[in-house]
Design a protein around this motif. Structure first.
Motif, PDB file in Angstrom:
ATOM      1  N   THR A  72       0.848  -1.155  -0.174  1.00  0.00           N
ATOM      2  CA  THR A  72      -0.012   0.162  -0.098  1.00  0.00           C
ATOM      3  C   THR A  72       0.658   1.171   0.128  1.00  0.00           C
ATOM      4  OG1 THR A  72      -0.021   0.239   2.320  1.00  0.00           O
ATOM      5  CG2 THR A  72      -1.735  -1.146   1.351  1.00  0.00           C
ATOM      6  N   GLU A  73       0.195   2.265  -0.219  1.00  0.00           N
ATOM      7  CA  GLU A  73       0.803   3.525  -0.190  1.00  0.00           C
ATOM      8  C   GLU A  73       1.683   3.887   1.123  1.00  0.00           C
ATOM      9  OE1 GLU A  73      -0.464   6.956  -2.269  1.00  0.00           O
ATOM     10  OE2 GLU A  73       1.770   7.590  -1.921  1.00  0.00           O
ATOM     11  N   GLN A  74       1.000   3.551   2.241  1.00  0.00           N
ATOM     12  CA  GLN A  74       1.526   3.712   3.550  1.00  0.00           C
ATOM     13  C   GLN A  74       2.844   2.902   3.566  1.00  0.00           C
ATOM     14  OE1 GLN A  74      -1.530   3.684   2.845  1.00  0.00           O
ATOM     15  NE2 GLN A  74      -2.876   4.762   4.151  1.00  0.00           N
ATOM     16  N   ARG A  75       2.712   1.847   3.350  1.00  0.00           N
ATOM     17  CA  ARG A  75       3.735   0.677   3.671  1.00  0.00           C
ATOM     18  C   ARG A  75       4.960   0.888   2.585  1.00  0.00           C
ATOM     19  NH1 ARG A  75       0.257  -3.599   5.734  1.00  0.00           N
ATOM     20  NH2 ARG A  75      -0.648  -4.391   3.787  1.00  0.00           N
ATOM     21  N   ARG A  76       4.759   1.680   1.537  1.00  0.00           N
ATOM     22  CA  ARG A  76       5.806   1.882   0.460  1.00  0.00           C
ATOM     23  C   ARG A  76       6.463   3.171   1.168  1.00  0.00           C
ATOM     24  NH1 ARG A  76       5.881   5.571  -3.401  1.00  0.00           N
ATOM     25  NH2 ARG A  76       3.356   5.686  -3.423  1.00  0.00           N
ATOM     26  N   VAL A  77       5.741   4.394   1.494  1.00  0.00           N
ATOM     27  CA  VAL A  77       6.384   5.313   2.084  1.00  0.00           C
ATOM     28  C   VAL A  77       6.922   4.937   3.385  1.00  0.00           C
ATOM     29  CG1 VAL A  77       6.054   7.493   3.088  1.00  0.00           C
ATOM     30  CG2 VAL A  77       4.773   6.942   1.271  1.00  0.00           C
ATOM     31  N   LEU A 125       8.828  11.128  10.077  1.00  0.00           N
ATOM     32  CA  LEU A 125       9.350  10.940   9.008  1.00  0.00           C
ATOM     33  C   LEU A 125       8.400  10.949   7.765  1.00  0.00           C
ATOM     34  CD1 LEU A 125      12.709   8.735   9.247  1.00  0.00           C
ATOM     35  CD2 LEU A 125      12.382  11.473   8.830  1.00  0.00           C
ATOM     36  N   VAL A 126       7.642   9.787   8.164  1.00  0.00           N
ATOM     37  CA  VAL A 126       6.494   9.426   6.930  1.00  0.00           C
ATOM     38  C   VAL A 126       5.365  10.669   7.146  1.00  0.00           C
ATOM     39  CG1 VAL A 126       4.677   7.942   6.819  1.00  0.00           C
ATOM     40  CG2 VAL A 126       6.686   7.029   7.320  1.00  0.00           C
ATOM     41  N   ARG A 127       5.029  11.292   8.451  1.00  0.00           N
ATOM     42  CA  ARG A 127       3.962  12.203   8.277  1.00  0.00           C
ATOM     43  C   ARG A 127       4.476  13.436   7.523  1.00  0.00           C
ATOM     44  NH1 ARG A 127       1.823  13.860  13.898  1.00  0.00           N
ATOM     45  NH2 ARG A 127       4.151  13.526  14.297  1.00  0.00           N
ATOM     46  N   LYS A 128       5.700  13.617   6.971  1.00  0.00           N
ATOM     47  CA  LYS A 128       5.781  14.917   6.183  1.00  0.00           C
ATOM     48  C   LYS A 128       5.393  14.523   4.705  1.00  0.00           C
ATOM     49  CE  LYS A 128      10.185  16.009   8.461  1.00  0.00           C
ATOM     50  NZ  LYS A 128      11.530  15.464   8.497  1.00  0.00           N
ATOM     51  N   ARG A 129       5.163  13.029   4.510  1.00  0.00           N
ATOM     52  CA  ARG A 129       4.517  12.860   3.312  1.00  0.00           C
ATOM     53  C   ARG A 129       3.131  12.622   3.192  1.00  0.00           C
ATOM     54  NH1 ARG A 129       8.881   8.844   0.701  1.00  0.00           N
ATOM     55  NH2 ARG A 129       7.333   8.810  -1.238  1.00  0.00           N
ATOM     56  N   LEU A 130       2.789  11.735   4.239  1.00  0.00           N
ATOM     57  CA  LEU A 130       1.498  11.548   4.127  1.00  0.00           C
ATOM     58  C   LEU A 130       0.934  12.063   5.787  1.00  0.00           C
ATOM     59  CD1 LEU A 130       1.826   7.720   3.573  1.00  0.00           C
ATOM     60  CD2 LEU A 130       1.092   9.362   2.050  1.00  0.00           C
ATOM     61  N   PRO A 131       0.405  13.300   5.753  1.00  0.00           N
ATOM     62  CA  PRO A 131       0.185  13.955   7.006  1.00  0.00           C
ATOM     63  C   PRO A 131      -1.049  13.097   7.955  1.00  0.00           C
ATOM     64  CG  PRO A 131       0.167  15.513   5.293  1.00  0.00           C
ATOM     65  CD  PRO A 131       0.313  14.195   4.680  1.00  0.00           C
ATOM     66  N   ARG A 132      -1.657  12.447   7.283  1.00  0.00           N
ATOM     67  CA  ARG A 132      -2.837  11.910   7.776  1.00  0.00           C
ATOM     68  C   ARG A 132      -2.693  10.332   8.211  1.00  0.00           C
ATOM     69  NH1 ARG A 132      -7.365  14.213   7.829  1.00  0.00           N
ATOM     70  NH2 ARG A 132      -8.646  12.232   8.063  1.00  0.00           N
ATOM     71  N   ILE A 133      -1.373   9.931   8.216  1.00  0.00           N
ATOM     72  CA  ILE A 133      -1.280   8.700   8.660  1.00  0.00           C
ATOM     73  C   ILE A 133      -1.299   8.716  10.174  1.00  0.00           C
ATOM     74  CG2 ILE A 133       1.452   8.819   9.002  1.00  0.00           C
ATOM     75  CD1 ILE A 133       1.578   5.992   7.354  1.00  0.00           C
ATOM     76  N   SER A 134      -1.503   7.301  10.668  1.00  0.00           N
ATOM     77  CA  SER A 134      -2.020   7.163  11.961  1.00  0.00           C
ATOM     78  C   SER A 134      -0.795   6.309  12.569  1.00  0.00           C
ATOM     79  CB  SER A 134      -3.389   6.559  12.379  1.00  0.00           C
ATOM     80  OG  SER A 134      -3.108   5.008  12.495  1.00  0.00           O
ATOM     81  N   LEU A 135      -0.430   6.601  13.853  1.00  0.00           N
ATOM     82  CA  LEU A 135       0.703   5.989  14.546  1.00  0.00           C
ATOM     83  C   LEU A 135       0.508   4.405  14.621  1.00  0.00           C
ATOM     84  CD1 LEU A 135       3.440   6.157  16.153  1.00  0.00           C
ATOM     85  CD2 LEU A 135       1.964   6.718  18.170  1.00  0.00           C
ATOM     86  N   GLY A 136      -0.481   3.970  14.622  1.00  0.00           N
ATOM     87  CA  GLY A 136      -0.922   2.737  14.692  1.00  0.00           C
ATOM     88  C   GLY A 136      -0.493   2.107  13.295  1.00  0.00           C
TER      89      GLY A 136
END
Lengths: 145, 145
Positions: free
Chosen positions: B9-14, B34-45
DNA sequence: ACAACTAATAGGAATGATTACTATTCGCGG
DNA sequence: CCGCGAATAGTAATCATTCCTATTAGTTGT
């Protein structure tokens, strides 16, 4: 702070004695259970505080590892450990410590090296039997709490 | 479960890309930043779940250690680590892995050995300078979170 | 025996990392 | 477009560990 004297209160003495009795590398919580049999009113905080204090002074050893729970060892001589991926059990290991590693690193690193830990991972005798088909589906462990 | 396919998935790829960019062995929390800079809405979980999923499949490596916070490494080849007692920094180490150790243990233990980790401990270049008087008072570390 | 002082403790609240839960969203075949 | 399973966001819960504070134990001098 690392070499400061420490008073051997009853609590500390009992913690140390109980830890020396066992070979199981218990967690702080497990030490608490052991100690509570003799000092029912001891508090968990005291156990944590004193395990920490004693490991700072080299009286016991604190083992890190792949889990989020520390384990403690009254044997402070240099030795390595094996950890079972499935049940989390930790055992001592019968191989010589490898001082060569440390010497090699000292030459190639800018760190001031103080020591090293080796931890083997695998399945303990009980757990390896509980899944002796091939080696495909068992390793779902590595994450108990 | 250890070798199951995983959808990228996009999240996993990033997450994977960001982890591969750095040499700092970041904690889950640091990966999240780090990841949040590219996917601001990703959750910590999601970060935790996917770091776990990917390390189960050998795509990344999960480092234990003396602290209570896991660290991750995109380099899955066999190599050892040094950890700074003071600041918690983790670096790769330039010594060959020591397969002899593993062979020796296999003969003397009832465990099914899968591998081993070596972690050197010491003070990193920055921290060793910040306390170069003798060696008495500095080591109050070993317990950061 | 007693006051003064310090170090250590019990008990409980707080913290920080990690995991679990649940309603929502995504990707895909039909 | 519809249905369905996998994955996600957001949040609550959990677990190990640490912190806080009033109380207690131990020591020293009187």
């Amino acid at each position: 702070m690392a070499g400061t004297e420490i008073k051997l209160t009853e609590q500390r003495r009992v913690i140390l004695e109980e830890l020396r009795k066992v070979r199981t590398h218990p967690s702080a919580d497990a030490v608490y259970d052991l100690v509570r049999k003799r000092l029912p009113r001891i508090s968990l905080g005291t156990v944590y505080r004193n395990l920490e204090a004693m490991s700072e002074r080299g009286m016991i050893r604190k083992l890190g590892g792949c889990q989020c729970q520390m384990r403690f060892d009254a044997d402070v001589t240099n030795h390595y450990h094996v950890r079972c991926l499935k049940c989390g059990r930790v055992d001592d290991v019968a191989v010589e410590t490898c001082e060569v590693l440390e010497r090699a690193l000292r030459e190639r690193s800018d760190y001031a090296i103080l020591g090293h830990h080796v931890e083997f991972i695998g399945f303990c005798p009980s757990c390896r039997c509980a899944g002796e088909d091939e080696r495909s589906d068992q390793p779902e462990g590595a994450g108990e709490r």
